[in-house]
Design an enzyme around this catalytic site. Sequence first.
Site, PDB file in Angstrom:
ATOM      1  N   LYS A  93     -13.394  33.986  44.382  1.00 50.73           N
ATOM      2  CA  LYS A  93     -13.620  32.700  43.506  1.00 50.73           C
ATOM      3  C   LYS A  93     -14.595  33.960  42.643  1.00 50.73           C
ATOM      4  O   LYS A  93     -15.987  33.981  42.852  1.00 50.73           O
ATOM      5  CB  LYS A  93     -14.256  31.443  44.508  1.00 50.73           C
ATOM      6  CG  LYS A  93     -14.903  30.533  42.902  1.00 50.73           C
ATOM      7  CD  LYS A  93     -15.303  29.583  43.812  1.00 50.73           C
ATOM      8  CE  LYS A  93     -16.131  28.472  42.806  1.00 50.73           C
ATOM      9  NZ  LYS A  93     -16.016  27.221  43.122  1.00 50.73           N
ATOM     10  N   ASP A 137     -17.282  15.405  43.875  1.00 53.85           N
ATOM     11  CA  ASP A 137     -15.984  16.300  43.267  1.00 53.85           C
ATOM     12  C   ASP A 137     -14.205  16.722  43.286  1.00 53.85           C
ATOM     13  O   ASP A 137     -13.791  17.171  43.456  1.00 53.85           O
ATOM     14  CB  ASP A 137     -16.585  18.142  42.848  1.00 53.85           C
ATOM     15  CG  ASP A 137     -15.310  18.080  40.825  1.00 53.85           C
ATOM     16  OD1 ASP A 137     -15.336  17.472  40.480  1.00 53.85           O
ATOM     17  OD2 ASP A 137     -15.351  19.321  40.613  1.00 53.85           O
ATOM     18  N   GLY A 152     -12.506  27.216  36.326  1.00 51.46           N
ATOM     19  CA  GLY A 152     -12.705  25.863  35.295  1.00 51.46           C
ATOM     20  C   GLY A 152     -14.567  26.188  35.375  1.00 51.46           C
ATOM     21  O   GLY A 152     -14.870  27.192  35.288  1.00 51.46           O
TER      22      GLY A 152
END
Length: 748
Positions: A423, A520, A400
Amino acid sequence: MAPSRRPQSASTAGFAVILLLYAISVCSLLPAVVAQSATFTRTVGGTDFTTFSFPSFDITLMKLPGNLTFSNNATVSSYALQITPDTRNDPDKFLVNRAGRIMFATPYVLWASNASNSSADGRRVASFSTVFKINLYRANASVKGEGLTFVVASGGGAEPPPGSVGGYLGLTNASTDGSAANGFAAVEFDSVKQPYDPDDNHVGLDVNGVQSKVAASLTPFGIELAPALTNTTDDGSSMVWVEYNGTSRHVWVYMSRNDIRPATPVLNASLDLSTVLLNKTAYFGFSASTGVAYQLNCVHMWNMTVEILPGAATSGKKEALSGWKLGVTIGVPSAFALALGLFLGLYIRNRRRRIGDDPNSLFHNTIDLTSMAGVPKEFDYKELRKGTNNFDEKMKLGEGGYGVVYRATVVGEHGQTVEVAVKQFSGANTKGQEDFLAELSIINLLRHRNLVKLLGWCHQNGVLLLVYDFMPNGSLDRHLFGGPESPVLTWEQRYKIVAGVASALNYLHHEYDQRVIHRDLKPSNIMLDKDFNARLGDFGLARALESDKTSYTDLIGVPGTLGYIAPECFHTGRATRESDVFGLGAVILEIVSGRRVSYSNQVGCSQLLEGVWQLHGAGEGRVLEAVDRRLADGEFDEDDAERLLLLGLACSHPNPGERPRAKEIVQILTRAAPAPEVPAAKPAFMWPVQPVSAFAGEDGEMPTSGVSTAMTSSSSYSYYASSAGWTTQNYLLSRDHDLITDRDPSTV
């Protein structure tokens, strides 16, 4: 003085380069160390574990002592272990009736007598776990050949016994089969049916013989060994996990066609290695065979972790070096290391100052990560790089605006091999550092069963990494919108997911010490564990509010994803708990309908939201037409479906003060409170909205005992719709959902 410094650095660097090139020319004759296994030892809770890892295999392994031993028929080809010959030339000559073995060269002490923590029989047996990728490939598309095994053997000899071809799998032969003198245990992956086998597609536990102690067909698990391939993108490989508990003396085998370890083993059985092995030490490896029918038996990667028993050595024999051998062995690599160090030292020092990994950089001066309250484990970059196979594209789980998430294999708390999600932030620039610190500083203190658990972090070599629990079932959006090949979520799973996300949101908004706004909420940020429990993740945009604040303003605009951003955020630029609830409403509607929000260019116009609201106002029971058509009649509870749809509409109310709080949402989902009252037509969005504080209760929030019916006339709705360029038919869903598209929402 400044002008003179640059030539000096250049001169030093130039000398380092010359020395480096000389060292490379001398060392070019040395074996390629990258081909060796990565081996390291850890201590967890007073117990030592050793791990070796082969992310792939290089041909130089066959020339390096101390790594793997190969039988005459075994090779390395195409970065894989070829246990039996890998050739298409004259197969009747080279492939028929062959047996092969490849063994790790170092023996391990697998049991000890009179050891501490031993069992009643006075023996302590070591635990181990391993994961490897196998490929049984049909060289002849019409028939299968024999299979391969993962073997624990008393002897480390590479050559299989004479006559161990065909059904003997390179383990034994007709005269020795079943003899205790064999001293081995093996997990077989067999693709040819012998009279004693259940079928030609099974897994079995072999002890001193090839007639399995326990065997199970793989067909019920959707796994086929050596499949007849029709899809060129599928090579027929399978991942295998073997876990052995030395305390309970039990073995479990898991298999999957993908990289996600399933919850259910394909085989589990009791196994006491202390009564099987001839010695206290044993070797790990693979064996395979071919018969009249043949196939290629390959291993693509191999990671293994073994418990080190007290007093056991962690390495094999070491050859003594003396004289010129010792000088070459130590001197040449030392010269190489010195040159490399001089060169890289200059380069890294300058680079670190640019990217923020230097101790004097702004990043380190701003915050000391090790001093943060509750900060988790700091991972070593080399371990994460190795665990992701150097951040291989094949290990990618998703990406993303923040960066990329990879699957990785690391050593867990108890020394066993575990899978995690890593991540990697898109850069160590100012924005990347801010996102990294925001996520780390918030989520490292959060503790809730429906939040993804943060395991650790890493900031080395200019790379910013966070390590999370690996979620075997991936993200929610893959299951909702993954296409016809994705398994359909059951109604029970969907309701449980909604309840889990709502519980996590209630924790963030009301139960945690600070008020946390996620900002989000969307299906791609909701992960599913092995039992399909929801785990809310991705806190890169989340913010913790001070006790006297009810909103957060972002100076660079409105972050998030269109379709999940509340309409008032575009006017205020502020994120609130009410805007989080709006995002939850969109997620609820998507879960029930199986459709995306499909955002339009006009602020506040979600086709899914408008369609469900129109069905709600169309008459008794019409709202149930919004339920995912893949759920047939009787496969969902109509009362609960209506409850969720009304709740989704209530959370998506255009006016923030009319949305339910997270506390009330949890009560509705647990059926402790009735479904909310929702107006028949969608209310118009009014600006400016009435400030929340003017109607606030004790905790500074809007009262939401029921959803108001203010401004719900058809005229106000028609005005809003026409001003946005839409008509009623744009919003109305047909029974087949033909008017809802699956277009991805745009990300801001």
